[in-house]
Design a protein around this motif. Structure first.
Motif, mmCIF file in Angstrom:
data_model
loop_
_atom_site.group_PDB
_atom_site.id
_atom_site.type_symbol
_atom_site.label_atom_id
_atom_site.label_comp_id
_atom_site.label_asym_id
_atom_site.label_seq_id
_atom_site.Cartn_x
_atom_site.Cartn_y
_atom_site.Cartn_z
ATOM 1 N N ALA A 165 6.875 1.344 1.268
ATOM 2 C CA ALA A 165 6.997 1.603 -0.854
ATOM 3 C C ALA A 165 6.731 2.985 -0.870
ATOM 4 O O ALA A 165 6.518 4.021 0.283
ATOM 5 C CB ALA A 165 4.753 0.997 -0.723
ATOM 6 N N PRO A 166 7.323 3.508 -2.169
ATOM 7 C CA PRO A 166 7.408 5.231 -1.934
ATOM 8 C C PRO A 166 6.335 5.574 -1.760
ATOM 9 O O PRO A 166 5.308 4.904 -2.336
ATOM 10 C CB PRO A 166 8.376 4.931 -3.476
ATOM 11 C CG PRO A 166 8.965 3.814 -4.081
ATOM 12 C CD PRO A 166 8.505 1.911 -2.676
ATOM 13 N N ALA B 250 2.029 7.894 6.638
ATOM 14 C CA ALA B 250 2.577 6.630 6.407
ATOM 15 C C ALA B 250 3.079 5.366 7.451
ATOM 16 O O ALA B 250 2.845 4.992 7.178
ATOM 17 C CB ALA B 250 3.453 7.057 5.371
ATOM 18 N N ARG B 251 3.913 6.197 8.256
ATOM 19 C CA ARG B 251 3.914 5.950 9.704
ATOM 20 C C ARG B 251 3.112 4.980 10.183
ATOM 21 O O ARG B 251 3.374 3.889 11.085
ATOM 22 C CB ARG B 251 5.352 6.317 10.342
ATOM 23 C CG ARG B 251 6.233 6.943 9.639
ATOM 24 C CD ARG B 251 7.396 7.899 10.931
ATOM 25 N NE ARG B 251 8.837 8.031 9.980
ATOM 26 C CZ ARG B 251 9.420 8.981 10.127
ATOM 27 N NH1 ARG B 251 8.957 10.090 10.821
ATOM 28 N NH2 ARG B 251 10.805 9.342 9.243
ATOM 29 N N SER C 10 10.953 7.340 -1.758
ATOM 30 C CA SER C 10 11.272 6.083 -0.777
ATOM 31 C C SER C 10 10.995 6.821 0.700
ATOM 32 O O SER C 10 10.970 7.255 1.640
ATOM 33 C CB SER C 10 12.511 5.646 -0.173
ATOM 34 O OG SER C 10 13.316 6.568 -0.229
ATOM 35 N N ALA C 11 10.164 5.391 0.803
ATOM 36 C CA ALA C 11 9.847 5.749 2.165
ATOM 37 C C ALA C 11 11.007 6.027 3.432
ATOM 38 O O ALA C 11 10.611 6.806 4.538
ATOM 39 C CB ALA C 11 9.372 4.235 2.744
ATOM 40 N N GLY D 95 0.727 -1.229 -0.077
ATOM 41 C CA GLY D 95 -0.299 -0.090 -0.013
ATOM 42 C C GLY D 95 0.998 1.063 -0.090
ATOM 43 O O GLY D 95 2.161 1.573 0.995
ATOM 44 N N THR D 96 0.500 2.378 -0.778
ATOM 45 C CA THR D 96 1.194 3.313 -0.623
ATOM 46 C C THR D 96 0.328 5.136 -0.647
ATOM 47 O O THR D 96 -1.085 4.823 -0.453
ATOM 48 C CB THR D 96 1.727 3.915 -1.137
ATOM 49 O OG1 THR D 96 2.812 4.916 -1.440
ATOM 50 C CG2 THR D 96 1.408 3.914 -2.973
ATOM 51 N N LEU D 97 0.638 6.054 -0.876
ATOM 52 C CA LEU D 97 -0.155 7.297 -0.525
ATOM 53 C C LEU D 97 0.336 7.833 -1.836
ATOM 54 O O LEU D 97 1.644 8.354 -2.110
ATOM 55 C CB LEU D 97 -0.359 7.992 0.551
ATOM 56 C CG LEU D 97 -0.382 6.944 1.870
ATOM 57 C CD1 LEU D 97 -0.062 8.137 3.198
ATOM 58 C CD2 LEU D 97 -1.445 6.723 1.507
ATOM 59 N N ALA D 98 -1.492 8.746 -2.722
ATOM 60 C CA ALA D 98 -0.482 9.388 -3.687
ATOM 61 C C ALA D 98 -1.330 11.313 -3.278
ATOM 62 O O ALA D 98 -2.521 11.157 -3.032
ATOM 63 C CB ALA D 98 -1.261 8.910 -4.834
ATOM 64 N N SER D 99 -0.555 11.928 -2.502
ATOM 65 C CA SER D 99 -1.737 13.050 -2.170
ATOM 66 C C SER D 99 -0.973 14.383 -3.130
ATOM 67 O O SER D 99 0.373 14.550 -3.475
ATOM 68 C CB SER D 99 -0.772 12.873 -0.364
ATOM 69 O OG SER D 99 -1.988 14.481 -0.416
#
Length: 269
Positions: free
Chosen positions: A61-62, A54-55, A73-74, A39-43
């Motif tokens: 993931a990036p 994210a934490r 990157s994370a 999973g990741t975020l796009a903002s």
């Protein structure tokens, strides 16, 4: 469906007006990742404020930041970046001055402004970055910016401002509506969808195995690109029209519903 990567917008998708991730959202994302689904975020937000979310979600993931203009990157390494030429700023500054609008210019994880129309709390929750107040934004910038935001004074003005800024850009750079009162200018070709395509390739995940969730005009390219595009129930009409699935609204934890139904339980739209 065999979903291997979930890309989620933040504002209006995972978080609402309280700017907090609910326990159910955190638990559901954790279950998906435990099942081998990344999973990741796009903002539209920058990497520094995204890092905290994210934490909380345990994402490794990036992260796609600034509407796709940057990917990090994370661990905090900048993987790619597309800047907006500062040559486009004078006309944006003039337009905002003539219309009594505030302009926020983002560069190197700082926000450069020549005025402040709202209280400090507004900027803290929406921007989450250090602000630099200067008389001349262009002179003060350390280089080309990531983006600018023309801030509407109210929701009703947003549609008109978007039309006028789009006409001002004349196709030379990207203009998108990220919130009811935010009209953004970015380099041509920048979008969450384009960044998602690069990220999926980096991770070795085919487009068909990517699920993306969003609500705003800035999420349209992302929802269109993904193998399974999900629009929140509170999404803009264009995003709903492009989506394969319409989830319940963010306020009803529609992201949880979508992840459980299509990623964890393998459902089909």
């Amino acid at each position: 469906m065999n979903i291997k990567l979930i890309i989620c917008d933040l504002d209006g998708t995972l978080i609402g007006d309280d700017f907090a991730l609910s326990p159910r959202v955190r638990e559901t994302v954790a279950r998906a990742q435990a099942a081998g689904i990344r999973g990741t975020l796009a903002s539209g937000r920058g990497y520094p404020p995204m890092r905290g979310f994210a934490r909380q979600l345990g994402i490794d993931a990036p992260l796609i930041a600034y509407q796709g203009a940057q990917t990090w990157s994370a661990e905090g390494v900048l993987l790619d970046e597309t800047l907006l030429s500062r040559d486009y700023l004078p006309e944006a500054i003039e337009y905002c001055a003539e219309n009594g609008l505030e302009l926020a210019v983002y560069a190197q994880d700082r926000i450069y402004q020549s005025s402040q129309l709202y209280d400090d709390a507004y900027y803290a929750v929406w921007f989450g970055l250090p602000q630099v107040y200067v008389e001349d934004v262009i002179v003060a910038l350390p280089g080309d910016p990531i983006k600018y935001i023309a801030i509407a004074p109210d929701r009703a003005s947003g549609d008109r401002i978007e039309r006028e800024v789009r006409a001002l850009a004349g196709g030379r750079y990207q203009v998108m509506r990220s919130h009811a009162w935010f009209v953004e200018g970015l380099a041509a070709g920048v979008s969450k969808g384009a960044a998602a395509a690069r990220l999926a390739a980096r991770l070795g995940v085919p487009r068909e195995q990517v699920m993306a969730l969003g609500d705003g005009g800035n999420d349209l390219a992302l929802v269109e690109w993904a193998g399974l595009g999900v629009a929140m129930g509170n999404a803009a009409p264009a995003v709903k029209a492009a989506a394969a699935v319409i989830a319940p609204p963010q306020a009803e934890e529609g992201a949880v519903w979508a992840i459980e139904r299509y990623a964890l339980n393998g459902g089909r739209p």
